[in-house]
Design an enzyme around this catalytic site. Sequence first.
Site, short mmCIF file in Angstrom:
data_model
loop_
_atom_site.label_atom_id
_atom_site.label_comp_id
_atom_site.label_asym_id
_atom_site.label_seq_id
_atom_site.Cartn_x
_atom_site.Cartn_y
_atom_site.Cartn_z
N GLU A 96 0.84 -1.20 0.00
CA GLU A 96 0.00 0.00 0.00
C GLU A 96 0.88 1.25 0.00
OE1 GLU A 96 -3.28 2.34 2.75
OE2 GLU A 96 -2.84 0.24 3.18
N ASP A 297 2.13 -14.18 13.45
CA ASP A 297 0.96 -14.88 12.92
C ASP A 297 -0.02 -13.81 12.42
OD1 ASP A 297 -1.39 -16.28 12.43
OD2 ASP A 297 -1.11 -17.63 14.12
N HIS A 389 -2.44 10.19 -1.43
CA HIS A 389 -2.57 8.82 -1.94
C HIS A 389 -2.48 8.79 -3.46
CE1 HIS A 389 -3.71 7.69 2.14
NE2 HIS A 389 -3.60 6.43 1.76
#
Length: 398
Positions: A96, A297, A389
């Site tokens: 991202e 995990d 972004h």
Amino acid sequence: MSEKFGNKSTKEILPKTSLRKNFDKESIFKKNSFLSDSLGIPLQYINSFSSNPEEFKGNVENLIGVAQIPIGLAGPLKVNGQYACGDYLIPLATTEGALVLSYDMGSKLTNLAGGINTKILSNCIHISPFFIVEKDQDEQKVLEMLTINWREIVELAQSTSKHLNLLEIKTENIGKFLVTKFIYQTGDAQGLNMINNATYIVCEEIKKKTGVSYFLRSHYSGVKHYSILNHKTGYGRKVVASITIPEKLIKRLHVTPTQMNYFFNACTKIGHNAGVQAVNVHAANAITAIFIACGQDVADISSSHVCSTYCELMNNGKDLFIQSTLYNLLVATIGGGTGLPTQKECLEIMGCYGTGKANKLAEIIAACVLAGEITTASAVINGTYVSIHNKYGRNKPK
């Protein structure tokens, strides 16, 4: 019916059983060749290893390759904690764009304000088997054994691992089921496999002596789920990160303390109205990126993401106090994927690999979360969120 690929079924294109168990490069190459030829697609990147694939034994089955995820570096981030005290570079594995940038900017700003204060408030992990108590005497038998034989139960559970400490067993009757919540501390390990094993051995002993049947897992412990009960009472580490930022520094983000406080209070109210129990800006981004980089995990993000971010005006509205609380953070610095080559290196970048480092890692993660809350919230408030972004985070389809 098997799905068809060209003229072959899945049974025909999958490699022989002997190859499935092998971790050498030759076997992996053969499996990829089978897949590539049968599917009619090139597989040139999946089996590009930067380390010996034999090291993946115990972490994966039927190995065909690796997923290469970019790792960016944020920081240094100044942390003033019980266990993390210093300046830390943060490896973040993500696809991202703009994510690493937000944490890097947050690090710079919070460093100027003296760094982020962190503290671990609690630490436990649990699993909740349930016994089938169709008769009143069945429940009484189990409860009596848990009480009378407590010392023996502790010794039996803790004999399975040197990292294990059984703290208590809480019980609750739900209809014909007696839930037994085994609460542990597991040191620097994530510990779920460890407590499964220990609890199984204890429950087998209880079944043997009482004749009461059980199932090892229920959903009462909320393993790899969001749980309101865990949110309130604890699962993993509860960690707090906080900082007071002077007005002159907040203004560098083109916002004021009053605007930040208003925005966070509004989002909390609106989020609660939508049923969001813990409101934050994007805590899951930092936690997931560090988890992937550091061999955690990743499925534990289901509980570890639970975070509330809170603001308050200080010094007659001139300064901003901001705090993020992570309620159910599960981390490890030994075992699992932490010892794999690239994951170990990422932990070592932060000085968090090995025994005695899990609390330190938890505090660094909490501090990183808070750093990103500040910069991303400010971008929403000042109207630059979309443009940032568009500039950094848009790897558009070709």
